[in-house]
Design an enzyme around this catalytic site. Structure first.
Site, PDB file in Angstrom:
ATOM      1  N   CYS A   1      -2.666 122.727  17.564  1.00 48.56           N
ATOM      2  CA  CYS A   1      -3.013 122.924  16.161  1.00 48.56           C
ATOM      3  C   CYS A   1      -1.647 123.008  15.473  1.00 48.56           C
ATOM      4  O   CYS A   1      -0.876 123.946  15.726  1.00 48.56           O
ATOM      5  CB  CYS A   1      -3.820 124.211  16.009  1.00 48.56           C
ATOM      6  SG  CYS A   1      -4.501 124.382  14.369  1.00 48.56           S
ATOM      7  N   SER A   2      -1.337 122.019  14.657  1.00 45.53           N
ATOM      8  CA  SER A   2       0.048 121.862  14.178  1.00 45.53           C
ATOM      9  C   SER A   2       0.498 123.021  13.303  1.00 45.53           C
ATOM     10  O   SER A   2      -0.316 123.789  12.771  1.00 45.53           O
ATOM     11  CB  SER A   2       0.168 120.556  13.392  1.00 45.53           C
ATOM     12  OG  SER A   2      -0.378 119.494  14.135  1.00 45.53           O
TER      13      SER A   2
END
Ligand SMILES: C[S@@+](CC[C@H](N)C(=O)[O-])C[C@H]1O[C@@H](n2cnc3c(N)ncnc32)[C@H](O)[C@@H]1O
Length: 368
Positions: free
Chosen positions: A74-75
């Site tokens: 999840c950036s």
């Protein structure tokens, strides 16, 4: 950039899975953190402005074991906001995302396009795609999540107003340009084999070409089919390698490995060369260069107090010499930063990078 809070309107915790992975110096790999077993640690990771690794080794390593390579995440919220800002999505837009991952960005895009827009998100990993579908439905979002190789885009819903790739790439697939309407925008992390990537923004033109420029530096995982590769020579090969020394000092070495300094230019001038930097201990850093295609490899061993540093080079290419020459060229032309370069993809798919300097225009064809 616009206020990130205006863009990050969906809580991240709804999308981060209950098991995540953290870098673990003790094992030199990634170990799992479970929400059920350690909620405060899980929450601290989710609430920090950093990437959260959600899968390692393409899902082959189960929780509890040591993973080697992050393969989904999840950036980092700051970068998610920077990419959405560059994408400039309007209500009613048709958007294609490549790299669904957790589904968080697909949810954010769905909010931005609103009820008259449409989001298609493509994920190569079937398990990840299925989990993302479930989380999106639970959170009340309805993008279409497709399990497929995103380099093909998704023709049934083309043309798109906006295309965003949330993994990094070495070349823009023709399909993305063909599936974007004229005047539409593609945002993706893009880079050469050497060093970090740039956040790039491309505009698609009537004739099927695209032009773009580089923004901030970022480190994203590569699309599965465009991954970098490296070479691990044996001790015996290293002992037999050509040995020399480099007069370059710490400041020059820093420039060579830093994206906003020389590394972007070095990547253009020294193709098919992958850089790794390892801190072996407090006083010893190893800078390695790898070209698996020609089986060439080089290592500069930076040992505190032992300058000039030793360089080992193996194989038909002298990668260290090439990188030093490229660094020298970059200094001679005035140390241009990445944002000074202009990027184009012609209708036949050729990628060209241009740089204007007081000495004229320089061009590189970026070959796959
Ligand atoms: C950094 S993660 C994406 C983060 C995601 N947008 C989010 O909001 O959680 C990159 C994702 O790209 C996916 N990916 C890698 N290669 C791909 C490909 N060829 N086609 C589609 N997805 C790909 C990976 O499996 C991974 O889930």
């Amino acid at each position: 950039m616009s206020d990130p809070n205006e863009l990050l309107t969906v809580p991240r915790e709804l999308f981060v899975p209950p098991v995540v992975w953290v870098d673990d110096p003790a094992t030199d790999g990634f170990v799992s953190v479970s929400r059920t077993e350690d909620e405060p640690r899980w929450r601290a990771l989710v609430e920090t402005d950093g990437p959260v690794v959600t899968q390692v080794d393409d899902g082959r390593t189960p929780p509890g074991e040591v993973g080697l390579h992050p393969s989904s995440s999840c950036s980092q919220p700051y970068l998610v906001a920077a990419m959405l800002d560059a994408l400039d999505v309007r209500p009613g837009d048709h958007v294609l995302e490549i790299g669904t991952g957790t589904g968080w960005n697909a949810a954010l895009l769905s909010e931005l396009v609103g009820e008259h827009g449409h989001v298609v998100s493509v994920e190569v990993d079937a398990d990840l795609a299925e989990q993302a579908r479930r989380r999106l439905t639970r959170a009340g979002h309805t993008p279409l999540v497709v399990t497929a190789d995103g380099t093909e885009g998704h023709p049934p819903h083309a043309p798109y107003d906006r295309v965003i790739c949330t993994a990094s790439i070495r070349e823009i697939p023709r399909t993305w340009i063909e599936q974007t309407r004229s005047g539409g925008v593609i945002v993706t992390p893009w880079g050469t084999d050497y060093g970090d990537d740039a956040l790039t923004r491309w505009e698609v033109h009537e004739d099927g070409s695209a032009s773009g420029h580089c923004g901030t530096s970022l480190a994203f995982m590569r699309l599965r089919n465009q991954r970098r590769n490296f070479l691990v020579p044996t001790e015996q090969q290293i002992n037999e390698a050509e040995t020399s020394t480099t007069r370059r000092g710490g400041r020059e070495l820093y420039e060579m490995v830093t994206f906003c300094q020389a590394s972007f230019t070095i990547g253009l001038r020294v193709p098919n060369c992958y850089l790794t930097v390892d801190d072996l201990d407090q006083d010893h850093r190893a800078v390695e260069l790898h070209d698996p295609r020609s089986t060439s490899w080089a290592r500069a061993s930076l040992v505190r107090g032992e300058h000039p540093w030793t360089v080992h080079q193996l194989g038909p290419r002298r990668l260290w010499d090439e990188v030093e020459a490229a660094h020298h060229w970059w200094s001679e032309v005035g140390k241009p930063p990445p944002r000074q370069y202009r990027l184009t993809v012609s209708p036949d798919g050729t990628h060209t990078v241009r740089l204007h300097t007081p000495h004229g225009e320089h061009r590189w064809a970026v070959t796959p």
